[in-house]
Design an enzyme around this catalytic site. Structure first.
Site, PDB file in Angstrom:
ATOM      1  N   GLU A  55      -5.020  -4.916  10.510  1.00  0.00           N
ATOM      2  CA  GLU A  55      -4.019  -3.868  10.711  1.00  0.00           C
ATOM      3  C   GLU A  55      -4.278  -3.181  12.047  1.00  0.00           C
ATOM      4  OE1 GLU A  55      -2.195  -2.689   6.613  1.00  0.00           O
ATOM      5  OE2 GLU A  55      -3.627  -1.215   7.278  1.00  0.00           O
ATOM      6  N   HIS A 105      -9.262   1.297   4.989  1.00  0.00           N
ATOM      7  CA  HIS A 105      -7.984   1.444   5.696  1.00  0.00           C
ATOM      8  C   HIS A 105      -8.175   2.349   6.917  1.00  0.00           C
ATOM      9  CE1 HIS A 105      -3.841   2.492   6.578  1.00  0.00           C
ATOM     10  NE2 HIS A 105      -3.507   1.393   5.932  1.00  0.00           N
ATOM     11  N   ASN A 154       0.880  -1.175   0.000  1.00  0.00           N
ATOM     12  CA  ASN A 154       0.000   0.000   0.000  1.00  0.00           C
ATOM     13  C   ASN A 154       0.912   1.217   0.000  1.00  0.00           C
ATOM     14  OD1 ASN A 154      -1.752   2.075   0.496  1.00  0.00           O
ATOM     15  ND2 ASN A 154      -2.335   1.401   2.564  1.00  0.00           N
ATOM     16  N   TRP A 155       0.991   1.853  -1.155  1.00  0.00           N
ATOM     17  CA  TRP A 155       1.936   2.979  -1.281  1.00  0.00           C
ATOM     18  C   TRP A 155       1.414   4.241  -0.600  1.00  0.00           C
ATOM     19  CZ3 TRP A 155       3.762   2.759  -7.142  1.00  0.00           C
ATOM     20  CH2 TRP A 155       4.424   1.542  -7.356  1.00  0.00           C
ATOM     21  N   LYS A 156       0.147   4.232  -0.182  1.00  0.00           N
ATOM     22  CA  LYS A 156      -0.455   5.419   0.443  1.00  0.00           C
ATOM     23  C   LYS A 156      -0.237   6.638  -0.470  1.00  0.00           C
ATOM     24  CE  LYS A 156       0.071   3.121   4.852  1.00  0.00           C
ATOM     25  NZ  LYS A 156       0.235   3.200   6.289  1.00  0.00           N
ATOM     26  N   GLY A 203       3.153  -1.061   4.201  1.00  0.00           N
ATOM     27  CA  GLY A 203       3.279   0.362   3.903  1.00  0.00           C
ATOM     28  C   GLY A 203       4.727   0.713   3.591  1.00  0.00           C
ATOM     29  N   GLY A 204       5.432   1.225   4.585  1.00  0.00           N
ATOM     30  CA  GLY A 204       6.783   1.751   4.392  1.00  0.00           C
ATOM     31  C   GLY A 204       7.739   0.815   3.660  1.00  0.00           C
ATOM     32  N   SER A 254       3.876  -2.183  10.327  1.00  0.00           N
ATOM     33  CA  SER A 254       5.326  -2.287  10.528  1.00  0.00           C
ATOM     34  C   SER A 254       5.868  -3.671  10.165  1.00  0.00           C
ATOM     35  CB  SER A 254       5.703  -1.907  11.967  1.00  0.00           C
ATOM     36  OG  SER A 254       5.341  -0.561  12.208  1.00  0.00           O
TER      37      SER A 254
HETATM   38  P1  13P Z   1       3.414   0.305   7.642  1.00  0.00           P
HETATM   39  O1  13P Z   1       3.913  -0.992   7.027  1.00  0.00           O
HETATM   40  O2  13P Z   1       4.155   1.506   7.147  1.00  0.00           O
HETATM   41  O3  13P Z   1       3.327   0.211   9.132  1.00  0.00           O
HETATM   42  O4  13P Z   1       1.907   0.503   7.098  1.00  0.00           O
HETATM   43  C1  13P Z   1       1.016  -0.551   7.194  1.00  0.00           C
HETATM   44  C2  13P Z   1      -0.218  -0.177   6.460  1.00  0.00           C
HETATM   45  O5  13P Z   1      -0.964   0.683   6.874  1.00  0.00           O
HETATM   46  C3  13P Z   1      -0.483  -0.874   5.194  1.00  0.00           C
HETATM   47  O6  13P Z   1      -1.767  -0.604   4.728  1.00  0.00           O
END
Ligand code: 13P
Length: 259
Positions: free
Chosen positions: A170, A98, A10-12, A237-238, A216
């Site tokens: 999540e 989300h 998820n690149w946000k 995410g990250g 994370s």
């Molecule tokens: P992180 O992996 O950056 O904690 O984000 C998780 C997330 O929200 C994926 O949708």
């Protein structure tokens, strides 16, 4: 029941069209020898980056998803994107509910349910996010919150459609904080989620549904998380924003799923 694991990035609100293309091209190189029979890999860029990512991913087994969908087919909804618009880009997946959308944009279980129905009707594969906040966990309300998110979010969906949904657990306190749920904590939540899904859709559908962990997740913890029986992938995410870390995480997830 064996469930094919699925790891999605998820690149946000990150990566413009050129950056997204470069990331997918790098990822294709990193994953050149990956056995895609063992794992489904998906990237979910922002709307405006979808086209360049679809083009870059073509000819590879990397799937592409969106990060949100509106429930109405068309109309006066400034800033929103319909199911038909998503389908026309070539995306196959869509993230729904989300926690960042719940927290900052007024998403509720009812709007999750409306978006989910629109995604299913359009033939998109929904990735529906659930999870408790830190205050809810500390108040011993995790199960109550997950149960509500599932029963209200998934109301009115048939077992046949339900079996195709992907759920992402999540825990909000683990997102972007560096604090990962331990494999045991995550497994307990996943197992509870599966029991709730069985209540809504029946046991067969619940056994078929893939439940991703998100929060994370990184190459260092992916193997231990994926070795848990009810953890069927990750929503990242990250660590999905760089090709090398995402590729490493995917390989660790595959290794963990074989334990
Ligand atoms: P992180 O992996 O950056 O904690 O984000 C998780 C997330 O929200 C994926 O949708």
């Amino acid at each position: 029941m064996s469930r094919k694991i699925i790891v999605a990035g998820n690149w946000k609100m990150n990566k413009n069209a050129a950056e997204g293309k470069a990331l997918v091209e790098a990822l294709k190189n990193e994953l050149a020898d990956l056995d895609f029979n063992e794992v489904e890999v998906v990237v979910c860029p922002p709307f405006t980056t979808i086209s360049s990512v679809i083009e870059a991913a073509s000819g590879s087994a990397i799937g592409v998803g969106a990060q949100n969908i509106h429930w109405a087919p068309s109309g006066a909804f400034t800033g929103e994107i319909s199911a038909d618009m998503l389908v026309s880009t070539g995306v196959k997946y869509v993230i729904i509910g989300h926690s960042e959308r719940r927290q900052y944009f007024g998403e509720t279980d009812a709007t999750v349910n409306s978006r989910l129905k629109a995604a299913i009707a359009a033939g998109l594969i929904p990735i529906v996010c659930v999870g408790e906040t830190l205050a809810e966990r500390e108040g011993n309300r995790t199960e109550e919150v997950l149960a509500r998110q599932i029963t209200e979010g998934f109301a009115g969906i048939s077992a046949e459609d339900g079996a195709k949904i992907i759920v992402a657990y999540e825990p909000v306190w683990a997102i972007g904080t560096g604090k990962t749920a331990t494999p045991d904590i995550a497994q307990a939540a996943h197992s509870f989620i599966r029991s709730q899904l069985a209540g809504v859709f029946g046991t067969d559908a619940a056994e078929a549904i893939r439940i991703q962990y998100g929060g994370s997740m990184k190459p260092e913890n992916a193997r231990a998380l994926l070795s848990q029986p009810d953890i069927d992938g990750g929503l990242i995410g990250g660590a999905a924003l760089k090709a090398d870390s995402f590729a490493k995480l995917i390989r660790e997830a595959v290794a963990g799923s074989k334990n």
